[in-house]
Write a protein that holds these residues in place. Structure first.
Motif, short mmCIF file in Angstrom:
data_model
loop_
_atom_site.label_atom_id
_atom_site.label_comp_id
_atom_site.label_asym_id
_atom_site.label_seq_id
_atom_site.Cartn_x
_atom_site.Cartn_y
_atom_site.Cartn_z
N ILE A 167 0.84 -1.20 0.00
CA ILE A 167 0.00 0.00 0.00
C ILE A 167 0.87 1.24 0.00
CG2 ILE A 167 -1.64 1.35 1.38
CD1 ILE A 167 -2.91 -1.28 2.25
N ASP A 168 1.94 1.23 0.80
CA ASP A 168 2.87 2.37 0.83
C ASP A 168 3.47 2.61 -0.55
OD1 ASP A 168 2.56 3.13 3.45
OD2 ASP A 168 4.17 1.85 4.20
N ALA A 169 3.79 1.54 -1.25
CA ALA A 169 4.41 1.69 -2.56
C ALA A 169 3.41 2.15 -3.62
CB ALA A 169 5.03 0.36 -2.99
N ALA A 170 2.15 1.75 -3.46
CA ALA A 170 1.15 2.07 -4.48
C ALA A 170 0.51 3.43 -4.29
CB ALA A 170 0.06 0.99 -4.50
N VAL A 171 0.38 3.89 -3.05
CA VAL A 171 -0.33 5.14 -2.75
C VAL A 171 0.68 6.16 -2.26
CG1 VAL A 171 -2.17 6.21 -1.43
CG2 VAL A 171 -2.38 3.83 -2.16
N VAL A 184 -13.62 2.17 2.38
CA VAL A 184 -13.26 0.83 2.86
C VAL A 184 -13.51 -0.24 1.80
CG1 VAL A 184 -13.84 -0.95 4.56
CG2 VAL A 184 -13.53 1.41 5.29
N PRO A 185 -14.67 -0.27 1.12
CA PRO A 185 -14.82 -1.29 0.07
C PRO A 185 -13.75 -1.21 -1.01
CG PRO A 185 -16.95 -0.38 0.63
CD PRO A 185 -15.93 0.45 1.35
N LEU A 186 -13.37 0.00 -1.42
CA LEU A 186 -12.31 0.12 -2.42
C LEU A 186 -10.97 -0.38 -1.87
CD1 LEU A 186 -13.16 3.61 -3.98
CD2 LEU A 186 -13.30 1.37 -5.11
N ALA A 187 -10.67 -0.04 -0.60
CA ALA A 187 -9.43 -0.52 0.00
C ALA A 187 -9.41 -2.04 0.10
CB ALA A 187 -9.25 0.10 1.38
N GLY A 227 0.46 -6.47 -7.72
CA GLY A 227 0.32 -5.35 -8.62
C GLY A 227 -1.09 -5.08 -9.09
N TRP A 228 -2.02 -6.02 -8.86
CA TRP A 228 -3.39 -5.82 -9.29
C TRP A 228 -4.16 -4.84 -8.41
CZ3 TRP A 228 -5.73 -11.24 -10.96
CH2 TRP A 228 -5.05 -11.68 -12.10
N GLY A 229 -3.75 -4.68 -7.16
CA GLY A 229 -4.54 -3.87 -6.23
C GLY A 229 -4.21 -2.39 -6.24
N LEU A 244 -7.57 4.74 -5.92
CA LEU A 244 -8.91 5.32 -5.96
C LEU A 244 -9.46 5.48 -4.55
CD1 LEU A 244 -11.30 6.29 -7.61
CD2 LEU A 244 -12.08 3.90 -7.80
N ALA A 245 -9.20 4.51 -3.67
CA ALA A 245 -9.63 4.64 -2.27
C ALA A 245 -8.94 5.82 -1.62
CB ALA A 245 -9.31 3.35 -1.51
#
Length: 795
Positions: free
Chosen positions: A215-219, A429-432, A444-446, A452-453
């Motif tokens: 999550i840290d890497a993606a957001v 929360v649903p998006l997360a 990598g899919w998430g 978006l979350a």
């Protein structure tokens, strides 16, 4: 002929039984000393027997069983703590890292489960330890820098001590937390380079840690730390300022995975299963659709609770879902209140010490209020109306508990929750969770769902941040008397009764003891001195009728513990201090001035004093002879004189406080040379009934001439329990006692309160006035035999 009267027997696992079980457990934990284990076993056996009976004694039996069961758990938890013989000893142990380690700049804090095999020390086998691994001497890029992963196994040497924490009004009781979590000892890793990794990381906590890293890497940016909390229950990245903002707007219950979120996931799984059963009709021959949906809901709840690390709110909701599923599988109707009661009974039977967690009370009380006030979705009511009613019930019903547990009430909370509950719970929360599920399927899919979350979270967070920064969001309340909580709960109950019930305006008066408690301020000409328990350091609050002065602010470590934030500020809030008229920093050492920044942020003083050359910003020099008068109490500095060089300890501000009923002397860290000079030049000014022993009672302070010159009845020592300096030194204590002074130490007794009043001088300690079962460990000292303190009336 009249029919015989029938006696109503409450069901064995109903609401009344849950309340009786809770009452028995709470009663056990209120006693300062536990009964012997054999009596607890008798109470549990007799109570269980009465619980099974079909008569009026059932509830008495449930209460007795709760008392005995809690007593056995409490005795086992205390017996499992490190005995005195092992204090400060080194032990070589092997075990597994539990939960998520807390990484800081210079250390990593983690729970460590010792293996149960014969290779361990007999006492430590299978015990849980809370350890720190210090590696601050290494740079961030150093390959030797520790990467302690959840689920990994290590062999290491640790220096251990029994759980010990600070005891102050309003601050966190870490001893209670260790007692409830069955932590046997705390300590730190000795010789980190000799520690050996035995197996790689694994398990659900390792998976959670890996997801948090992704999550840290993606957001990008600060949003990732909030998504980590919402997606996998990882709150390690949230700083104290983040929690301050969340508390100010009443959103702490949403930022980590909450019971409501577990319910949403369970409902989603139920809908998916129901849809599958509708599409694939032959599945109904194997299992009816309602039962299949219920089973799917339980699977979803259990899975999400595991993702959250099985926190209490998630476990409570998971158990409620399990109860409803069981009722569906057995085709028995079950309402919300019976389901809640059964879930509470299961939790309390498994772990009666769960009542020591604030989350237990908030979780069950919140659902109970809603179940009582909003039992059905009545016809004609709209969704918005139901939501507003639920929010109002939760706000009013939980306010007493929030004030008692946290000493604060969020004035902005109702408004903030109206936005956060639907937006975060139904969108963010649903998006997360979708991102987490996709990432679990393939790396990598998430990322897109997480981003978006984060974007949706960022739409709402600036609003909450502005609300938190307004200064009006949070209302800090003084510590109230024990009777204030039941009165406020009864008032809330009365106010939530149906329309037309008389006396609701009068019920509001029952809120007064909780929301406006007596702060027990000194009268004119009196003063109260509170030596705050800050560990190895010093902080003293001096209150008169209308003013408050703080002398020193405790220790602070860079990127670590801050006594100003953790001990001083909560104590000031709990004692009802609204502003500081003056702050005196005796000298610039970290154990005296370190917490000043945190204190100044919350309580900016009108005037601040420190020795000239100390380097404490925004202060005036404390000079011998300078003084002031407040509420009939005189304050005057005795040291240092003008042009005295800054010599750290020896330049400490020495403050004399003189009331109509006695005097006190706060001497900072001065040593024998300065003491002898004061005794020679200002012998009359040194006379005081209460003296703060200089330099934490060190060996080279409190010289015989100084002790004799003060003529003190009470000598106060601020020192950390088991500190490495050996404060207070036995020779120093002997000098004070030989001179006729009663020596009181924060290391043994917690925060000290001394009142110089018309009735005399009265001293009490936090451990004395708020006795708990876990205080009995290692024979911790108390001041008086049951009275909560000792007093002295001048001739």
């Amino acid at each position: 002929m009249r029919a015989p009267a029938t006696t109503h027997v409450p069901p064995p696992f109903g609401v009344a039984a849950a309340c009786a079980l809770l009452a028995g457990i709470a009663a056990c934990l209120q006693w300062p000393v536990l009964a012997p284990g054999v009596w607890m076993l008798v109470a549990l056996s007799v109570g269980a027997w009465l619980w099974r009976r079909q008569d009026r004694l059932r509830l008495a039996g449930v209460l007795l069983a709760g008392y005995g069961l809690c007593g056995l758990h409490a005795s086992a938890s205390l017996a499992g703590q490190l005995p005195p013989d092992f204090e400060r000893a080194d032990a070589t142990i092997a075990g597994r890292v539990l939960e998520l380690p807390q990484h800081e700049a210079r250390r990593t804090r983690f729970l460590f489960k010792v293996d149960g095999d014969s290779g361990q020390h007999a006492f430590l086998r299978g015990r849980t330890l809370r350890l720190s691994w210090y590696d601050g001497y290494r740079e961030q890029g150093d390959p030797r820098r520790l990467t302690l992963a959840p689920g990994s196994r290590w062999r290491l040497t640790a220096r251990l001590r029994a759980p010990r924490g600070l005891r102050n009004p309003g601050s966190l009781d870490s001893e209670k937390h260790a007692f409830a979590q069955r932590v046997a000892a705390t300590g730190y890793v000795r010789d980190p380079d000799t520690a050996t990794s035995l197996s790689p990381p694994g398990g659900i906590d390792h998976w959670r840690d890996a997801m948090a890293t992704r999550i840290d890497a993606a957001v990008p940016g600060a949003t990732s730390r909030y998504l980590r909390a919402l997606a996998v229950g990882d709150t390690r990245a949230l700083a104290e300022q983040d929690w301050e903002a969340l508390r100010a707007v009443g959103l702490t219950h949403l930022i980590a995975i909450s019971g409501f979120h577990v319910g949403l996931v369970a409902g989603f799984f139920a809908l998916v299963a129901a849809a599958a059963w509708r599409i694939l009709a032959p599945l109904g021959r194997l299992l009816p659709r309602p039962q299949a949906a219920a089973a799917a809901a339980l699977v979803g709840a259990c899975g999400y609770a595991a993702v959250a690390g099985f926190g209490l709110p998630t476990v409570r909701t998971m158990l409620m879902v399990a109860v409803v599923v069981a009722a569906r599988l057995w085709r028995r109707p079950l309402g919300v209140a019976p389901a809640l009661a059964l879930a509470a009974i299961v939790i309390l039977l498994l772990d009666p010490l769960a009542v020591l967690a604030a989350g237990f009370w908030l979780s069950f009380a919140g659902v109970a209020w809603l179940a009582w006030c909003l039992p059905d979705a009545r016809g004609g009511r709209r969704i918005v109306g139901e939501f507003l009613s639920a929010q109002g019930v939760a706000t009013l019903g939980l306010l007493p508990l929030t004030v008692v547990l946290f000493g604060q009430a969020s004035l902005a909370g109702p408004v903030a929750n109206l936005v956060a509950i639907p937006w975060w719970s139904l969108v963010v929360v649903p998006l997360a969770l979708l991102g987490t599920a996709l990432e679990a399927l393939h790396a990598g899919w998430g990322g897109a769902a997480w981003r978006l979350a984060g974007a949706c979270f960022d739409l709402s967070w600036p609003l909450f941040q502005r609300m938190a920064d307004s200064g009006l969001a949070l209302w800090w309340l003084p510590e109230a008397a024990s009777l204030a909580l039941p009165l406020a709960v009864f008032a809330a109950f009365w106010c939530l009764l149906p329309r037309g019930v008389p006396g609701k305006p009068l019920a509001l008066l029952l809120w007064m003891p909780l929301l406006w408690p007596d702060r027990k301020l000194p009268a004119h000409g009196e003063a109260e001195i509170v030596v705050i328990d800050v560990g190895q350091g010093l902080s003293v609050l001096v209150r008169t009728r209308t003013s408050a002065l703080l002398y020193d602010t405790g220790m602070a470590v860079v990127d670590g513990y801050d006594a100003g934030e953790r001990a001083v500020v909560p104590t000031l809030h709990a004692l009802g201090v609204r502003r500081l008229e003056r702050v005196v920093i005796s000298h610039g050492d970290a154990d005296h001035a370190g917490g000043y920044a945190a204190v100044r942020r919350r309580f900016p003083p009108d005037v601040a004093h420190a020795p000239e050359g100390s380097g404490v910003e925004g202060t005036q020099a404390c000079l011998a002879g300078h003084g002031w008068r407040r509420d009939g109490v005189d304050f005057r500095f005795l040291h240092p004189p003008r042009h005295f060089p800054y010599l750290r300890n020896e330049a400490s501000c020495v403050l004399r406080i003189e009331t109509a009923h006695g005097a006190a002397l706060l001497a900072g860290d001065i040593g024998e040379v300065i003491e002898e000079g004061l005794a020679a030049r200002h012998a009359a000014d040194l006379r005081a009934d209460v003296v703060l022993a200089p330099h934490h009672g060190s060996r080279h302070s409190s010289g015989s001439a100084f002790v004799a010159a003060t003529g003190a009845r009470f000598a106060l020592v601020s020192a950390g329990h088991g500190n490495r300096f050996g404060h207070p030194h036995p020779d120093t204590l002997a000098r004070w006692r030989d001179a006729g002074a009663e020596v009181l130490s924060t290391a043994d007794a917690g925060a000290l309160r001394i009142r110089l009043g018309q009735a005399g001088i009265f001293a009490s300690s936090r451990r004395d006035t708020h006795r708990r079962p876990w205080d009995a460990v290692h024979g911790r000292a108390r001041l008086g035999p049951g009275a909560g303190g000792i007093s002295y009336r001048p001739d």
